[in-house]
Design a protein around this motif. Structure first.
Motif, PDB file in Angstrom:
ATOM      1  N   VAL A  60       0.837  -1.206   0.000  1.00 28.01           N
ATOM      2  CA  VAL A  60       0.000   0.000   0.000  1.00 28.01           C
ATOM      3  C   VAL A  60       0.875   1.260   0.000  1.00 28.01           C
ATOM      4  O   VAL A  60       0.568   2.241  -0.684  1.00 28.01           O
ATOM      5  N   GLY A  63       1.732   1.907  -3.356  1.00 33.50           N
ATOM      6  CA  GLY A  63       0.583   2.545  -4.009  1.00 33.50           C
ATOM      7  C   GLY A  63       0.590   4.052  -3.804  1.00 33.50           C
ATOM      8  O   GLY A  63       0.421   4.829  -4.741  1.00 33.50           O
ATOM      9  N   TYR A  64       0.841   4.481  -2.572  1.00 38.23           N
ATOM     10  CA  TYR A  64       0.885   5.929  -2.302  1.00 38.23           C
ATOM     11  C   TYR A  64       2.047   6.581  -3.054  1.00 38.23           C
ATOM     12  O   TYR A  64       1.895   7.646  -3.642  1.00 38.23           O
ATOM     13  N   CYS A  68      -1.239   5.933  -6.637  1.00 40.97           N
ATOM     14  CA  CYS A  68      -2.335   5.000  -6.945  1.00 40.97           C
ATOM     15  C   CYS A  68      -3.553   5.243  -6.058  1.00 40.97           C
ATOM     16  O   CYS A  68      -3.467   5.875  -5.012  1.00 40.97           O
ATOM     17  N   ILE A  70      -6.152   3.389  -3.522  1.00 40.08           N
ATOM     18  CA  ILE A  70      -6.058   2.224  -2.639  1.00 40.08           C
ATOM     19  C   ILE A  70      -7.487   1.721  -2.403  1.00 40.08           C
ATOM     20  O   ILE A  70      -8.222   2.297  -1.594  1.00 40.08           O
ATOM     21  N   THR A 100      -3.617  -1.988  -4.878  1.00 40.42           N
ATOM     22  CA  THR A 100      -3.449  -0.627  -5.396  1.00 40.42           C
ATOM     23  C   THR A 100      -3.730  -0.624  -6.898  1.00 40.42           C
ATOM     24  O   THR A 100      -3.510  -1.634  -7.563  1.00 40.42           O
TER      25      THR A 100
END
Ligand code: ADP
Ligand code: MG
Ligand code: ZN
Length: 515
Positions: A60, A63-64, A68, A70, A100
């Motif tokens: 995650v 992802g950040y 992205c 989440i 993500t």
């Protein structure tokens, strides 16, 4: 007709966790074969996987870092296939509900269409590659082929592996490499992965097709599997793109297929075509609960987000008026950049601080580390312990934390040069001494008698002496030979043992010789 390549990458990255994805075995490289294994990662019947929370967090976090979304719902699926290095006969992976999705990476490249382009007039343009998803899965074991038999090492089986899938936004081999370098820098600085290529921590599948320039429709996707170096990716693309263009130019038809890169031969060759594609029979893993991250968990992960390298470079150029080259050093070497920033915030002239930090401090530390390790460092890494060349004894590398002087001392040194208390060559001596002993710059100047003589009375006396002793050059200057002044200046500097303030010497000589 002219053709252009279209490239999308699937990048696999081993996550930086202490233990494996579903069990407590160590996630460690280089152990004796089959020593970091247990019933879970050996795929024995009846075992139950327990997800590694840190691996979920790192996914995650990625992802950040990659801008992205989440999703509030993700799950794990079973991807079934048989291969000796995967004893469960299925790999656990996120299939249609990844952790993500829908992000992008920006990096310096080309003419720049990215959001950050032109933040500072001097900052290089950014290109943007969209990220389809970054999902979590598990690595498999490793096969070894000997003369008469084969061996399997399951130490790597079950190591958390993240797959980052890009959209087909990449348009050249160069751009593919820049994308990979940018991705690696983000993941290393974000603490997601060490991305050590030599240890196989990053591998990628290269998807490439060609299409007539100016058209939108994508050509048949050809996937080159399992590349383990960025230079390999470049070479594979430099081979594969012209090969595809030649096929279509000759009126041939490309079909969706999978190829293998033969590094020794420098060619790709076909492994299988679409008709022989695997049917993985994906279905939700019944042993694992779906993932539904809550606010607090997401906030904790978000708090680990670091400044992105491109943003950092632009900020350093903007806030401290640094040239791109200096900002690049502080972008890739975060520790050195932070050190610079701590001092530059209080400095009138941040560029002078950057010069000292990059040209003197970094060079000196590199010298120390080269002596200690026998390895010339490419950059100053934060990692304090480096194996010596033989790999036997770890050698302690010097880091910024080992510096004997305080950051404020560098500011003081710069102040002494700016106030013309010491010459720039004397400043080099002072720096060397403070680096070795940690003594304060002013104390070193005193002790070594390095202060410039800016007392005009003293300089006048030196000048009078030199003019009297050198009537020839003095008359030459008087009759218009400007170059004669340099000779006289040199004599005064010599007489003052290098301590006279050169600018003052010039002024005083001129005044005395000009009618
Ligand atoms: P698969 O389902 O076979 O893995 P995907 O459509 O998910 O295929 O795409 C996998 C990767 O291939 C992605 O990185 C994507 O950007 C890239 N890709 C898809 N189609 C093409 C194409 N025609 N040419 C080049 N790359 C492509
Ligand atoms: Mg694929
Ligand atoms: Zn295990």
């Amino acid at each position: 007709m002219e053709y252009e390549p279209v490239i999308g990458l699937e990048t696999h990255v081993q996550l930086k966790t202490k233990s494996k994805m579903w069990c407590g075995c160590a996630n460690a490289f280089g152990a004796e074969p089959n020593t970091n294994v247990c019933p879970v990662c050996l795929g024995l019947p009846g075992v139950l996987p327990v997800p590694n929370d840190e691996a979920l967090r790192l996914t995650v976090l990625t992802g950040y870092l990659l801008n992205c979304e989440i999703p509030r719902f993700a799950k794990f699926d079973r991807k079934s296939y048989f291969y000796p290095d995967m004893p469960k006969n299925y790999q656990i992976t996120q299939y249609d509900k990844p952790s993500t999705a829908n992000g992008y990476v920006e990096f310096e490249f080309g003419s720049g269409t990215g959001s950050g382009a032109g933040v500072s007039p001097a900052s290089p343009p950014l290109a943007r590659v969209r990220i389809t998803r970054a999902h979590l899965e598990e690595d498999v074991g490793k096969s070894f082929h000997f003369e008469r038999n084969s061996g399997l090492d399951f130490n790597r089986a079950g190591v958390p592996l993240m797959e980052i899938v890009s959209e087909p936004d990449i348009t050249s081999a160069d751009m593919a490499c820049e994308y990979l370098n940018a991705l690696k820098e983000i993941l290393v600085q974000g603490g997601v992965s060490d991305c050590d290529m030599e240890k196989g921590m990053v591998r990628c599948d290269v998807n490439v097709s060609v299409r007539p320039v100016g058209t939108k429709e994508l050509g048949a996707k050809i996937e080159i599997k399992n590349m383990n170096s960025f230079s390999g990716v470049r070479r594979a693309l430099e081979y594969e793109i012209p090969r595809q263009i030649e096929v279509v130019k000759k009126g041939g038809k490309l079909i969706q297929s999978t190829r293998r890169w033969d590094d020794d031969a420098g060619i790709t060759d076909e492994m299988r075509t679409k008709e022989h594609a695997h049917d993985y029979r994906y279905f939700p893993d019944p042993d694992l609960m779906p993932l539904a991250p809550d606010e607090a968990w997401l906030a904790e992960v978000k708090s680990r987000v670091v400044e992105l390298p491109v943003a950092r470079k632009q900020r350093f150029m903007l806030d401290y008026q640094l040239p791109a080259g200096d900002a690049e050093v502080f972008k890739s070497n975060v520790g050195l950049g932070n050190y610079f920033e701590g001092i530059a915030k209080q400095a009138k002239n941040p560029k002078a601080v950057a010069n000292w930090v990059i040209n003197n401090l970094r060079a000196k530390m590199a010298g120390v580390n080269e002596r200690r390790t026998g390895i010339a460092p490419v950059s100053l890494e934060e990692d304090p312990v480096e194996k010596s060349e033989t790999g036997a004894t770890p050698v302690l590398r010097m880091t910024l934390a080992d510096l004997r002087f305080q950051p404020a001392a560098l500011l003081e040194l710069i102040g002494l040069v700016e106030a013309k208390t010491i010459s720039s060559s004397a400043a080099q001596q002072v720096f060397a001494e403070m680096f070795d002993t940690g003594k304060a710059p002013a104390a070193i100047v005193q002790e070594k008698g390095l202060a410039q003589v800016s007392d005009t009375g003293a300089i006048e006396k030196f000048c009078d002496e030199v003019i009297a002793a050198n009537p020839g050059p003095a008359n030459d200057f008087k009759s218009g030979k400007a170059a004669a002044l340099n000779f006289l200046k040199g004599q005064v500097m010599k007489l003052s043992k290098g301590k006279a303030n050169p600018a003052l010497v010039g002024e005083i000589l001129e005044r005395k010789l000009k009618p």
